[in-house]
Design a protein around this motif. Structure first.
Motif, PDB file in Angstrom:
ATOM      1  N   LEU A 279       0.827  -1.200   0.000  1.00  0.00           N
ATOM      2  CA  LEU A 279       0.000   0.000   0.000  1.00  0.00           C
ATOM      3  C   LEU A 279       0.862   1.250   0.000  1.00  0.00           C
ATOM      4  O   LEU A 279       1.854   1.343   0.722  1.00  0.00           O
ATOM      5  CB  LEU A 279      -0.900   0.015   1.242  1.00  0.00           C
ATOM      6  CG  LEU A 279      -1.996  -1.041   1.284  1.00  0.00           C
ATOM      7  CD1 LEU A 279      -2.518  -1.228   2.696  1.00  0.00           C
ATOM      8  CD2 LEU A 279      -3.132  -0.662   0.350  1.00  0.00           C
ATOM      9  N   CYS A 280       0.447   2.192  -0.803  1.00  0.00           N
ATOM     10  CA  CYS A 280       1.076   3.506  -0.830  1.00  0.00           C
ATOM     11  C   CYS A 280       0.079   4.498  -0.241  1.00  0.00           C
ATOM     12  O   CYS A 280      -1.129   4.379  -0.450  1.00  0.00           O
ATOM     13  CB  CYS A 280       1.417   3.886  -2.264  1.00  0.00           C
ATOM     14  SG  CYS A 280       1.992   5.573  -2.483  1.00  0.00           S
ATOM     15  N   ALA A 281       0.586   5.447   0.511  1.00  0.00           N
ATOM     16  CA  ALA A 281      -0.253   6.497   1.070  1.00  0.00           C
ATOM     17  C   ALA A 281       0.453   7.830   0.896  1.00  0.00           C
ATOM     18  O   ALA A 281       1.689   7.884   0.834  1.00  0.00           O
ATOM     19  CB  ALA A 281      -0.542   6.237   2.544  1.00  0.00           C
ATOM     20  N   SER A 282      -0.327   8.889   0.824  1.00  0.00           N
ATOM     21  CA  SER A 282       0.282  10.207   0.723  1.00  0.00           C
ATOM     22  C   SER A 282      -0.332  11.151   1.736  1.00  0.00           C
ATOM     23  O   SER A 282      -1.435  10.918   2.250  1.00  0.00           O
ATOM     24  CB  SER A 282       0.127  10.770  -0.693  1.00  0.00           C
ATOM     25  OG  SER A 282      -1.212  11.159  -0.966  1.00  0.00           O
ATOM     26  N   SER A 283       0.390  12.202   2.029  1.00  0.00           N
ATOM     27  CA  SER A 283      -0.109  13.231   2.938  1.00  0.00           C
ATOM     28  C   SER A 283       0.606  14.546   2.632  1.00  0.00           C
ATOM     29  O   SER A 283       1.640  14.573   1.961  1.00  0.00           O
ATOM     30  CB  SER A 283       0.122  12.839   4.403  1.00  0.00           C
ATOM     31  OG  SER A 283       1.484  12.991   4.747  1.00  0.00           O
ATOM     32  N   ILE A 284       0.026  15.611   3.147  1.00  0.00           N
ATOM     33  CA  ILE A 284       0.727  16.878   3.161  1.00  0.00           C
ATOM     34  C   ILE A 284       1.964  16.670   4.024  1.00  0.00           C
ATOM     35  O   ILE A 284       1.925  15.943   5.005  1.00  0.00           O
ATOM     36  CB  ILE A 284      -0.172  17.985   3.737  1.00  0.00           C
ATOM     37  CG1 ILE A 284      -1.384  18.169   2.822  1.00  0.00           C
ATOM     38  CG2 ILE A 284       0.584  19.287   3.915  1.00  0.00           C
ATOM     39  CD1 ILE A 284      -2.459  19.041   3.409  1.00  0.00           C
ATOM     40  N   ARG A 285       3.052  17.284   3.690  1.00  0.00           N
ATOM     41  CA  ARG A 285       4.327  16.994   4.348  1.00  0.00           C
ATOM     42  C   ARG A 285       4.175  16.947   5.860  1.00  0.00           C
ATOM     43  O   ARG A 285       3.721  17.898   6.477  1.00  0.00           O
ATOM     44  CB  ARG A 285       5.373  18.035   3.983  1.00  0.00           C
ATOM     45  CG  ARG A 285       6.732  17.684   4.594  1.00  0.00           C
ATOM     46  CD  ARG A 285       7.754  18.756   4.420  1.00  0.00           C
ATOM     47  NE  ARG A 285       9.027  18.340   5.016  1.00  0.00           N
ATOM     48  CZ  ARG A 285      10.065  19.137   5.185  1.00  0.00           C
ATOM     49  NH1 ARG A 285       9.982  20.392   4.795  1.00  0.00           N
ATOM     50  NH2 ARG A 285      11.174  18.687   5.730  1.00  0.00           N
ATOM     51  N   GLY A 286       4.548  15.794   6.429  1.00  0.00           N
ATOM     52  CA  GLY A 286       4.547  15.613   7.870  1.00  0.00           C
ATOM     53  C   GLY A 286       3.181  15.709   8.497  1.00  0.00           C
ATOM     54  O   GLY A 286       3.069  15.813   9.700  1.00  0.00           O
ATOM     55  N   GLY A 287       2.148  15.690   7.700  1.00  0.00           N
ATOM     56  CA  GLY A 287       0.819  15.892   8.258  1.00  0.00           C
ATOM     57  C   GLY A 287      -0.056  14.674   8.200  1.00  0.00           C
ATOM     58  O   GLY A 287       0.230  13.719   7.528  1.00  0.00           O
ATOM     59  N   SER A 288      -1.119  14.703   8.932  1.00  0.00           N
ATOM     60  CA  SER A 288      -2.112  13.650   8.923  1.00  0.00           C
ATOM     61  C   SER A 288      -3.388  14.197   8.324  1.00  0.00           C
ATOM     62  O   SER A 288      -3.606  15.395   8.377  1.00  0.00           O
ATOM     63  CB  SER A 288      -2.361  13.149  10.341  1.00  0.00           C
ATOM     64  OG  SER A 288      -1.162  12.736  10.939  1.00  0.00           O
ATOM     65  N   PRO A 289      -4.290  13.473   7.811  1.00  0.00           N
ATOM     66  CA  PRO A 289      -4.263  12.019   7.749  1.00  0.00           C
ATOM     67  C   PRO A 289      -3.569  11.493   6.500  1.00  0.00           C
ATOM     68  O   PRO A 289      -3.271  12.244   5.601  1.00  0.00           O
ATOM     69  CB  PRO A 289      -5.735  11.678   7.703  1.00  0.00           C
ATOM     70  CG  PRO A 289      -6.346  12.817   6.962  1.00  0.00           C
ATOM     71  CD  PRO A 289      -5.566  14.038   7.371  1.00  0.00           C
ATOM     72  N   LEU A 290      -3.325  10.220   6.496  1.00  0.00           N
ATOM     73  CA  LEU A 290      -2.815   9.546   5.317  1.00  0.00           C
ATOM     74  C   LEU A 290      -3.970   9.112   4.439  1.00  0.00           C
ATOM     75  O   LEU A 290      -5.013   8.687   4.925  1.00  0.00           O
ATOM     76  CB  LEU A 290      -2.000   8.309   5.700  1.00  0.00           C
ATOM     77  CG  LEU A 290      -0.727   8.514   6.512  1.00  0.00           C
ATOM     78  CD1 LEU A 290       0.043   7.215   6.609  1.00  0.00           C
ATOM     79  CD2 LEU A 290       0.129   9.613   5.927  1.00  0.00           C
ATOM     80  N   HIS A 291      -3.754   9.220   3.141  1.00  0.00           N
ATOM     81  CA  HIS A 291      -4.726   8.760   2.156  1.00  0.00           C
ATOM     82  C   HIS A 291      -4.084   7.606   1.406  1.00  0.00           C
ATOM     83  O   HIS A 291      -3.008   7.770   0.832  1.00  0.00           O
ATOM     84  CB  HIS A 291      -5.098   9.895   1.203  1.00  0.00           C
ATOM     85  CG  HIS A 291      -5.740  11.060   1.876  1.00  0.00           C
ATOM     86  ND1 HIS A 291      -7.110  11.204   1.936  1.00  0.00           N
ATOM     87  CD2 HIS A 291      -5.225  12.110   2.546  1.00  0.00           C
ATOM     88  CE1 HIS A 291      -7.400  12.314   2.595  1.00  0.00           C
ATOM     89  NE2 HIS A 291      -6.273  12.877   2.987  1.00  0.00           N
ATOM     90  N   PHE A 292      -4.751   6.475   1.410  1.00  0.00           N
ATOM     91  CA  PHE A 292      -4.195   5.260   0.825  1.00  0.00           C
ATOM     92  C   PHE A 292      -4.704   5.007  -0.579  1.00  0.00           C
ATOM     93  O   PHE A 292      -5.852   5.312  -0.916  1.00  0.00           O
ATOM     94  CB  PHE A 292      -4.554   4.046   1.677  1.00  0.00           C
ATOM     95  CG  PHE A 292      -3.751   3.934   2.942  1.00  0.00           C
ATOM     96  CD1 PHE A 292      -4.158   4.586   4.090  1.00  0.00           C
ATOM     97  CD2 PHE A 292      -2.593   3.167   2.982  1.00  0.00           C
ATOM     98  CE1 PHE A 292      -3.418   4.487   5.259  1.00  0.00           C
ATOM     99  CE2 PHE A 292      -1.854   3.055   4.145  1.00  0.00           C
ATOM    100  CZ  PHE A 292      -2.265   3.728   5.287  1.00  0.00           C
ATOM    101  N   GLY A 293      -3.846   4.376  -1.377  1.00  0.00           N
ATOM    102  CA  GLY A 293      -4.282   3.794  -2.630  1.00  0.00           C
ATOM    103  C   GLY A 293      -4.857   2.411  -2.373  1.00  0.00           C
ATOM    104  O   GLY A 293      -4.927   1.960  -1.226  1.00  0.00           O
ATOM    105  N   ASN A 294      -5.269   1.733  -3.456  1.00  0.00           N
ATOM    106  CA  ASN A 294      -5.858   0.401  -3.304  1.00  0.00           C
ATOM    107  C   ASN A 294      -4.827  -0.715  -3.310  1.00  0.00           C
ATOM    108  O   ASN A 294      -5.178  -1.886  -3.179  1.00  0.00           O
ATOM    109  CB  ASN A 294      -6.902   0.161  -4.383  1.00  0.00           C
ATOM    110  CG  ASN A 294      -8.163   0.965  -4.130  1.00  0.00           C
ATOM    111  OD1 ASN A 294      -8.523   1.239  -2.992  1.00  0.00           O
ATOM    112  ND2 ASN A 294      -8.827   1.368  -5.199  1.00  0.00           N
TER     113      ASN A 294
END
Lengths: 114, 112
Positions: free
Chosen positions: B90-105
């Motif tokens: 799984l890959c996830a992205s976020s604003i630098r150093g921020g939460s929450p994480l948004h995941f791919g499938n």
């Protein structure tokens, strides 16, 4: 090692019941506690999150209860539906996201029976 | 807004081979995280990239590596595949150093 302990591992509830999933953490520096919902074949999706300055947060049928002194938090699903059947992960992180993103619990496989 | 996209969705490799997985973060997100989700083990943190640099890695051997490109997309490379590498990545992205994480499938990797 930072850990988040989640229980139960699996849970079966009748439709309309209130499943409760519990998590406990060790690092008192954690300050953001999200819950993720994952359906088969999909990535986890953010469901609801709480910060330690509040004891409860509700979003629709989902409620997080937070006990800072006990270092525990839980997810309650009101009027549960078969569509809520999924794997639920609790998580914790430090302010700003932390060096390793989120520390996850091992997940709870929830089945809501019709 | 497009979510986190990962490719390929499924992959079958033979033990000893090498594999590259790809991830495109949400527009505006500079941090990319990689997680391994093996059966019964939950989500295990692999790598964190931000602004093109590796910021942290989890408890995985060096044959797990990756990089982040100037457009913030990322690759995860796994060399000398072993049977126990079979998992959902799984890959996830976020604003630098921020939460929450948004995941791919995720990418489902099967090693035979």
């Amino acid at each position: 090692q930072q850990q988040v302990k989640q229980s139960p591992q699996s849970l079966i509830v009748q439709k309309g019941g209130i499943p409760i999933i519990n998590c406990a953490y060790e690092n008192t520096a954690f300050d953001y506690f999200p819950w993720y919902q994952q359906f088969p074949g999909k990535g986890p999706a953010l469901l609801i999150a709480i910060r330690p300055d509040v004891s409860e947060k509700k979003e629709g049928r989902f409620t997080i209860s937070f006990n800072k002194s006990a270092k525990q938090f839980s997810l309650h699903i009101m009027d549960s539906q078969p569509g809520d059947s999924a794997t639920y992960f609790c998580a914790a992180t430090l302010r700003g996201g932390g060096a390793d993103g989120l520390t996850f619990g091992k997940g709870t496989h929830l089945i809501i029976q019709p | 807004e497009a979510g986190v996209t990962q490719s390929p969705t499924h992959l079958i490799k033979t033990r000893g081979q090498q594999v590259t997985l790809r991830c495109s973060p949400i527009s505006g997100h500079t941090s990319v995280y990689w997680y391994q989700q093996a059966l019964g083990l939950g989500l295990q943190f692999l790598l964190w990239y931000d602004e093109g640099e590796e910021r942290n890695r989890g408890n995985f051997p060096p044959r797990f590596s990756g990089r982040q490109f100037p457009n913030y997309s990322s690759e995860l490379n796994v060399n000398a595949l072993e049977l126990e590498d079979s998992a959902l990545y799984l890959c996830a992205s976020s604003i630098r150093g921020g939460s929450p994480l948004h995941f791919g499938n995720g990418t489902r990797l099967t090693v035979t």
